[in-house]
Scaffold this motif. Structure first.
Motif, PDB file in Angstrom:
ATOM      1  N   ALA A  17      47.510  23.513  29.460  1.00  0.00           N
ATOM      2  CA  ALA A  17      46.152  23.470  30.020  1.00  0.00           C
ATOM      3  C   ALA A  17      45.462  24.804  29.809  1.00  0.00           C
ATOM      4  N   THR A  18      44.168  24.760  29.520  1.00  0.00           N
ATOM      5  CA  THR A  18      43.425  25.989  29.248  1.00  0.00           C
ATOM      6  C   THR A  18      43.496  26.965  30.413  1.00  0.00           C
ATOM      7  N   ALA A  19      43.433  26.459  31.617  1.00  0.00           N
ATOM      8  CA  ALA A  19      43.503  27.344  32.782  1.00  0.00           C
ATOM      9  C   ALA A  19      44.835  28.073  32.831  1.00  0.00           C
ATOM     10  N   VAL A 168      40.861  37.660  30.807  1.00  0.00           N
ATOM     11  CA  VAL A 168      40.881  36.371  30.112  1.00  0.00           C
ATOM     12  C   VAL A 168      40.660  35.283  31.148  1.00  0.00           C
ATOM     13  N   GLU A 169      39.776  34.351  30.832  1.00  0.00           N
ATOM     14  CA  GLU A 169      39.483  33.258  31.760  1.00  0.00           C
ATOM     15  C   GLU A 169      39.302  31.955  31.000  1.00  0.00           C
ATOM     16  N   ALA A 170      39.390  30.857  31.742  1.00  0.00           N
ATOM     17  CA  ALA A 170      39.126  29.549  31.163  1.00  0.00           C
ATOM     18  C   ALA A 170      37.637  29.276  31.229  1.00  0.00           C
ATOM     19  N   ASP A 171      37.093  28.747  30.152  1.00  0.00           N
ATOM     20  CA  ASP A 171      35.692  28.359  30.088  1.00  0.00           C
ATOM     21  C   ASP A 171      35.662  26.921  29.598  1.00  0.00           C
ATOM     22  N   PHE A 177      37.562  35.700  26.352  1.00  0.00           N
ATOM     23  CA  PHE A 177      38.152  37.029  26.435  1.00  0.00           C
ATOM     24  C   PHE A 177      37.055  38.037  26.784  1.00  0.00           C
ATOM     25  N   ASN A 178      37.336  38.884  27.776  1.00  0.00           N
ATOM     26  CA  ASN A 178      36.396  39.908  28.220  1.00  0.00           C
ATOM     27  C   ASN A 178      37.019  41.288  28.009  1.00  0.00           C
ATOM     28  N   PRO A 179      37.033  41.798  26.782  1.00  0.00           N
ATOM     29  CA  PRO A 179      37.736  43.057  26.493  1.00  0.00           C
ATOM     30  C   PRO A 179      37.219  44.253  27.269  1.00  0.00           C
TER      31      PRO A 179
END
Length: 246
Positions: A17-19, A168-171, A177-179
């Motif tokens: 799962a992406t989450a 890193v989060e699920a969208d 990715f939030n570097p």
């Protein structure tokens, strides 16, 4: 901090799962440097399934520089809303040449949508959420269709809904990715200084965050970096980071 290797890349599969993928990656990368986050995204997702979304705004050159040093062929999606400052469009062209970006995709809203929903070009005033939806959210949805993950330039220090963002989060069914999530303003300035990067032309005029012309004003003393966006309204985000572009 080591970049994610092939072992974790194999673990994080389409069947997971992406989450769960995002949680695993965020745990591993929560203290990673921006280049390590970009390199890991490439390893996990693959070059053909990863894009970076950039506004070419006041601090965008820093992340674009980091990305270009890792791989300048990563696609960069730029939302040309039709309401952007001319300085932003010029800055985009300057950075493309300066950083050697090889795949910048300028995406515009559909003309038929504009004619149907904003023919008089006053939607930004009467319903700014709807304006952002047709000029940003929907075009980004189209642009991201070929990709499994995307990179954003958001930072926690920008405040508001961004203050607690993960690396890193699920969208939806994509990874985001939030570097620069944990980076500081001083570190961004250091990237600019080390690479002798040009600042957005409007920074010198007091703009710390730049979006569309009608909804952007100069940042006042004591405000957070995005204080000049949608001034006088409760709105703080355009929607591309709060509405899943499925």
């Amino acid at each position: 901090m080591a970049v994610i290797g092939s072992g974790l890349s194999e673990f994080v599969t389409d069947e997971t799962a992406t989450a769960k993928k995002a949680a695993v990656l965020d745990e591993v990368l929560h203290q990673a440097t921006p280049p390590e986050v970009v390199e890991s995204a490439l390893r996990v997702v693959g070059r053909d399934r990863l894009a970076l979304v950039s506004s070419f705004g006041t601090e965008s050159a820093a992340l674009l520089k980091v990305m270009a040093d890792v791989d300048p062929t990563i696609p960069v999606i730029f939302l040309d809303t039709g309401w952007l400052f001319e300085e932003t469009l010029s800055y985009r062209n300057t950075l493309i040449e300066r950083l050697g970006l090889r795949d910048v995709r300028s995406v515009k809203p559909l003309e038929e949508t504009l004619q149907r929903q904003d023919a008089d070009k006053e939607l930004w005033f009467s319903d700014p959420d709807a304006c952002c939806r047709i000029r940003k959210v929907e075009p980004l949805k189209r642009a991201l269709a070929p990709f499994d993950a995307w990179i954003s330039g958001r930072k926690r220090f920008q405040g508001g809904l961004r203050a607690a963002m993960p690396v890193v989060e699920a969208d939806g069914d994509r990874l985001k990715f939030n570097p620069f999530a944990t980076i500081s303003p001083a570190e961004i300035e250091a990237i600019y200084a080390a690479a002798e990067l040009p600042w957005h032309p409007l920074v010198a005029s007091g703009f710390r965050s730049v979006g569309c012309m009608p909804c952007t004003s100069r940042t006042l003393p004591g405000e957070d970096a995005r204080g000049g966006r949608w001034r006088g309204r409760s709105k703080t985000e355009c929607g591309i980071h709060t509405v899943t572009p499925a």
